[in-house]
Design an enzyme around this catalytic site. Structure first.
Site, PDB file in Angstrom:
ATOM      1  N   LYS A  67       1.033  -1.139   0.040  1.00 29.00           N
ATOM      2  CA  LYS A  67      -0.010  -0.046  -0.040  1.00 29.00           C
ATOM      3  C   LYS A  67       1.071   1.220   0.003  1.00 29.00           C
ATOM      4  O   LYS A  67       1.779   1.308   0.912  1.00 29.00           O
ATOM      5  CB  LYS A  67      -0.956   0.237   1.118  1.00 29.00           C
ATOM      6  CG  LYS A  67      -1.857   1.202   1.231  1.00 29.00           C
ATOM      7  CD  LYS A  67      -2.809   1.230   2.404  1.00 29.00           C
ATOM      8  CE  LYS A  67      -2.364   1.851   3.557  1.00 29.00           C
ATOM      9  NZ  LYS A  67      -3.514   1.880   4.574  1.00 29.00           N
ATOM     10  N   GLN A 138     -12.227   7.830  11.538  1.00 33.19           N
ATOM     11  CA  GLN A 138     -12.047   6.510  11.989  1.00 33.19           C
ATOM     12  C   GLN A 138     -13.038   5.833  12.690  1.00 33.19           C
ATOM     13  O   GLN A 138     -13.417   4.765  12.911  1.00 33.19           O
ATOM     14  CB  GLN A 138     -10.709   5.878  12.437  1.00 33.19           C
ATOM     15  CG  GLN A 138      -9.635   6.402  11.565  1.00 33.19           C
ATOM     16  CD  GLN A 138      -9.638   5.692   9.929  1.00 33.19           C
ATOM     17  OE1 GLN A 138      -9.894   4.369  10.040  1.00 33.19           O
ATOM     18  NE2 GLN A 138      -8.807   6.244   9.301  1.00 33.19           N
ATOM     19  N   SER A 199      -5.729  10.829  17.967  1.00 29.60           N
ATOM     20  CA  SER A 199      -4.148  11.404  17.354  1.00 29.60           C
ATOM     21  C   SER A 199      -3.467  11.725  18.696  1.00 29.60           C
ATOM     22  O   SER A 199      -2.511  12.558  18.440  1.00 29.60           O
ATOM     23  CB  SER A 199      -4.123  12.409  16.304  1.00 29.60           C
ATOM     24  OG  SER A 199      -5.153  11.927  15.258  1.00 29.60           O
ATOM     25  N   GLY A 220      -5.263   4.011  17.842  1.00 28.96           N
ATOM     26  CA  GLY A 220      -4.865   5.312  17.447  1.00 28.96           C
ATOM     27  C   GLY A 220      -3.539   5.481  17.115  1.00 28.96           C
ATOM     28  O   GLY A 220      -2.694   6.084  16.445  1.00 28.96           O
ATOM     29  N   THR A 221      -2.548   4.837  18.062  1.00 33.85           N
ATOM     30  CA  THR A 221      -1.166   5.091  17.984  1.00 33.85           C
ATOM     31  C   THR A 221      -0.486   4.099  16.926  1.00 33.85           C
ATOM     32  O   THR A 221      -0.405   2.934  17.058  1.00 33.85           O
ATOM     33  CB  THR A 221      -0.443   4.591  19.307  1.00 33.85           C
ATOM     34  OG1 THR A 221      -1.267   5.609  20.125  1.00 33.85           O
ATOM     35  CG2 THR A 221       1.032   4.838  19.334  1.00 33.85           C
ATOM     36  N   ASP A 222       0.178   4.594  15.794  1.00 35.18           N
ATOM     37  CA  ASP A 222       0.647   4.097  14.670  1.00 35.18           C
ATOM     38  C   ASP A 222       2.057   4.625  14.335  1.00 35.18           C
ATOM     39  O   ASP A 222       2.626   4.539  13.219  1.00 35.18           O
ATOM     40  CB  ASP A 222      -0.177   4.152  13.619  1.00 35.18           C
ATOM     41  CG  ASP A 222      -0.780   5.374  13.166  1.00 35.18           C
ATOM     42  OD1 ASP A 222      -0.426   6.339  13.759  1.00 35.18           O
ATOM     43  OD2 ASP A 222      -1.562   5.349  12.244  1.00 35.18           O
ATOM     44  N   LYS A 226       3.363   8.771  19.412  1.00 37.24           N
ATOM     45  CA  LYS A 226       1.914   9.003  19.779  1.00 37.24           C
ATOM     46  C   LYS A 226       1.627   8.213  20.995  1.00 37.24           C
ATOM     47  O   LYS A 226       2.232   7.336  21.316  1.00 37.24           O
ATOM     48  CB  LYS A 226       1.001   8.415  18.653  1.00 37.24           C
ATOM     49  CG  LYS A 226       0.632   9.503  17.455  1.00 37.24           C
ATOM     50  CD  LYS A 226      -0.037   8.976  16.525  1.00 37.24           C
ATOM     51  CE  LYS A 226      -0.326   9.717  15.273  1.00 37.24           C
ATOM     52  NZ  LYS A 226      -1.169   9.170  14.266  1.00 37.24           N
ATOM     53  N   GLY A 291      -3.431  -2.272  17.951  1.00 37.63           N
ATOM     54  CA  GLY A 291      -3.553  -2.341  16.514  1.00 37.63           C
ATOM     55  C   GLY A 291      -2.693  -1.123  15.857  1.00 37.63           C
ATOM     56  O   GLY A 291      -2.870  -0.094  15.777  1.00 37.63           O
TER      57      GLY A 291
HETATM   58  P1  NAD Z   1      -9.147  12.567  12.658  1.00 40.01           P
HETATM   59  O1  NAD Z   1      -8.269  13.783  12.287  1.00 40.01           O
HETATM   60  O2  NAD Z   1     -10.605  12.150  11.774  1.00 40.01           O
HETATM   61  O3  NAD Z   1      -9.610  12.758  14.051  1.00 40.01           O
HETATM   62  C1  NAD Z   1      -8.558  12.797  14.969  1.00 40.01           C
HETATM   63  C2  NAD Z   1      -9.111  12.279  16.399  1.00 40.01           C
HETATM   64  O4  NAD Z   1      -8.008  12.502  17.531  1.00 40.01           O
HETATM   65  C3  NAD Z   1     -10.328  13.153  17.122  1.00 40.01           C
HETATM   66  O5  NAD Z   1     -10.997  12.325  18.190  1.00 40.01           O
HETATM   67  C4  NAD Z   1      -9.673  14.178  17.608  1.00 40.01           C
HETATM   68  O6  NAD Z   1     -10.458  14.820  18.693  1.00 40.01           O
HETATM   69  C5  NAD Z   1      -8.262  13.607  18.201  1.00 40.01           C
HETATM   70  N1  NAD Z   1      -7.096  14.453  18.377  1.00 40.01           N
HETATM   71  C6  NAD Z   1      -6.549  15.170  17.573  1.00 40.01           C
HETATM   72  N2  NAD Z   1      -5.507  15.914  17.993  1.00 40.01           N
HETATM   73  C7  NAD Z   1      -5.352  15.287  19.207  1.00 40.01           C
HETATM   74  C8  NAD Z   1      -4.478  15.478  20.282  1.00 40.01           C
HETATM   75  N3  NAD Z   1      -3.322  16.449  19.920  1.00 40.01           N
HETATM   76  N4  NAD Z   1      -4.480  14.926  21.244  1.00 40.01           N
HETATM   77  C9  NAD Z   1      -5.775  14.095  21.581  1.00 40.01           C
HETATM   78  N5  NAD Z   1      -6.425  13.861  20.780  1.00 40.01           N
HETATM   79  C10 NAD Z   1      -6.298  14.419  19.482  1.00 40.01           C
HETATM   80  O7  NAD Z   1      -8.319  11.341  12.395  1.00 40.01           O
HETATM   81  P2  NAD Z   1      -8.823   9.730  11.941  1.00 40.01           P
HETATM   82  O8  NAD Z   1      -8.875   9.506  10.634  1.00 40.01           O
HETATM   83  O9  NAD Z   1      -9.992   9.385  12.878  1.00 40.01           O
HETATM   84  O10 NAD Z   1      -7.600   8.841  12.943  1.00 40.01           O
HETATM   85  C11 NAD Z   1      -7.467   8.807  14.140  1.00 40.01           C
HETATM   86  C12 NAD Z   1      -6.276   8.229  14.443  1.00 40.01           C
HETATM   87  O11 NAD Z   1      -6.084   6.690  14.068  1.00 40.01           O
HETATM   88  C13 NAD Z   1      -5.016   8.886  13.872  1.00 40.01           C
HETATM   89  O12 NAD Z   1      -4.028   9.050  14.911  1.00 40.01           O
HETATM   90  C14 NAD Z   1      -4.723   7.974  12.734  1.00 40.01           C
HETATM   91  O13 NAD Z   1      -3.013   8.043  12.365  1.00 40.01           O
HETATM   92  C15 NAD Z   1      -4.827   6.490  13.326  1.00 40.01           C
HETATM   93  N6  NAD Z   1      -4.941   5.447  12.540  1.00 40.01           N
HETATM   94  C16 NAD Z   1      -4.507   4.293  12.693  1.00 40.01           C
HETATM   95  C17 NAD Z   1      -4.622   2.960  12.121  1.00 40.01           C
HETATM   96  C18 NAD Z   1      -4.026   1.872  12.326  1.00 40.01           C
HETATM   97  O14 NAD Z   1      -4.173   0.882  11.641  1.00 40.01           O
HETATM   98  N7  NAD Z   1      -3.831   1.522  13.682  1.00 40.01           N
HETATM   99  C19 NAD Z   1      -5.491   3.096  10.924  1.00 40.01           C
HETATM  100  C20 NAD Z   1      -6.042   4.413  10.506  1.00 40.01           C
HETATM  101  C21 NAD Z   1      -5.693   5.562  11.275  1.00 40.01           C
END
Ligand code: NAD
Length: 320
Positions: A67, A138, A199, A220-222, A226, A291
């Site tokens: 990807k 997400q 995030s 969230g942590t990737d 984070k 995850g």
């Molecule tokens: P998004 O930008 O749509 O939403 C961000 C979320 O994080 C919201 O809930 C927001 O309130 C919160 N947030 C933003 N900045 C913050 C901060 N400084 N401190 C605390 N919270 C904060 O993002 P999304 O697309 O919903 O993705 C959320 C997270 O999931 C991202 O960190 C993304 O990298 C991660 N992610 C992980 C995977 C995986 O496979 N593990 C896959 C996709 C996304």
């Protein structure tokens, strides 16, 4: 090669197909049949973009590919979403490219499928209350998958930016479940399964918040730095992940590991539970699935969607 455009993915991919593909590839990883290749992620010095690729080979499912994509923070101004990705599949017998598949929706579906798979194997018996931490893009996919594959009666949620909580309320309404916004101590006390998908760069859910038998899917942590969970909570829980090395380097467990609160052998790949090599929850009060998101998940769902597209006459064949 086959092309499956992004616009067709929603009509093709089912949550069941994503769940089955992710569960199967976690099992293949545990058997040693499938492996992820080192991840490349680079700031390209243009448009503040982060670009990279995650690849791998599943020798059981015979899926080879990668990807490619990343994060373009200025895309919203152009009416595009910031995360952009495409999956490329190759014929493992010849090396010829076999498919190009839109990867944006697939990423959300495979991430939600991973946490749902973890809950299938690790949630406490009779789990009825789903706790959501995070209300971004997400989070809706996460809630839909949790509810589809669980047996929840209500959803409670918290987000660092309360104005975003309407997404959780709307998604719960779509799923026919009551929703209540709560503070973190209440969320940790009442939820049987908690999905965190933010995030954040510092802990949100603290050890003292979590009471009673609980499964936490920390999604969230990737990336290095984070963090969503208190390392003390990680230290007292039984720990699972998609890929152990990635969890300890860029996943949620990087922090407890760096602080020497856990050792590498405390973390088990979820695939070991799926194939019956590890009992899973056992007598643990708290389980955590970290995850981190692996390339093989992307290839698994892309392979599944190519088959569905071919069956339904929606795959476009092009000569390359
Ligand atoms: P998004 O930008 O749509 O939403 C961000 C979320 O994080 C919201 O809930 C927001 O309130 C919160 N947030 C933003 N900045 C913050 C901060 N400084 N401190 C605390 N919270 C904060 O993002 P999304 O697309 O919903 O993705 C959320 C997270 O999931 C991202 O960190 C993304 O990298 C991660 N992610 C992980 C995977 C995986 O496979 N593990 C896959 C996709 C996304």
């Amino acid at each position: 090669m086959w092309v499956v455009p992004e616009k067709d993915i929603a009509g093709l991919m089912t949550p069941e197909a994503a769940f089955d593909a992710v569960e199967a590839v976690f099992a293949a990883m545990a058997r040693g049949d499938a492996r992820n290749f080192p991840v490349v992620r680079e700031a390209i010095g243009h448009e503040d973009a982060l670009y990279g690729f995650k690849g791998g080979f599943d020798g059981a499912g015979l899926t080879l590919g990668l990807k490619a994509g990343g994060y373009w923070p200025n895309n919203q101004k152009r009416g595009l979403i910031n995360h952009q990705s495409t999956v490329f599949l190759f014929d493992p017998d010849t090396g010829r490219v076999s498919a190009a598949v839109g990867g944006n929706l697939l990423t959300a579906l495979r991430t939600a499928a991973a946490s749902a798979v973890s809950s299938k194997y690790l949630a406490p018996q009779g789990a009825k209350v789903l706790g959501m931490i995070g209300a971004g893009h997400q989070s809706a996919f996460q809630m839909r998958a949790a509810v589809r594959f669980g047996n929840f009666e209500r959803v409670i949620g918290w987000n660092p930016h309360p104005e975003m909580l309407t997404r959780l309320a709307d998604t719960a309404a779509e799923l026919g479940l009551p929703f209540k916004a709560v503070d973190l101590p209440r969320l940790g006390a009442e939820a049987d399964v908690i999905v965190s998908i933010t995030s954040a760069f510092s802990p949100l859910l603290m050890d003292a918040h979590v009471q009673g038998p609980t499964h936490i899917a920390a999604m969230g942590t990737d990336t290095k730095g984070k963090q969503e969970l208190d390392p003390a909570l990680v230290a007292r829980a039984r720990l699972f992940t998609d890929e152990v090395a990635q969890s300890l380097s860029i996943g949620e467990f990087q922090h407890a590991s760096a602080q020497k609160l856990i050792s590498d052998s405390d973390v088990t790949a979820i695939g070991q539970v799926i194939i019956g090599n590890h009992p899973g929850r056992g007598d643990a009060e708290v389980t955590i699935f970290d995850g981190t998101g692996v390339g093989l998940q992307d290839l698994a769902v892309a392979g599944a969607v190519v088959e569905l597209a071919k069956q339904q006459g929606k795959a476009v064949e092009v000569e390359i």
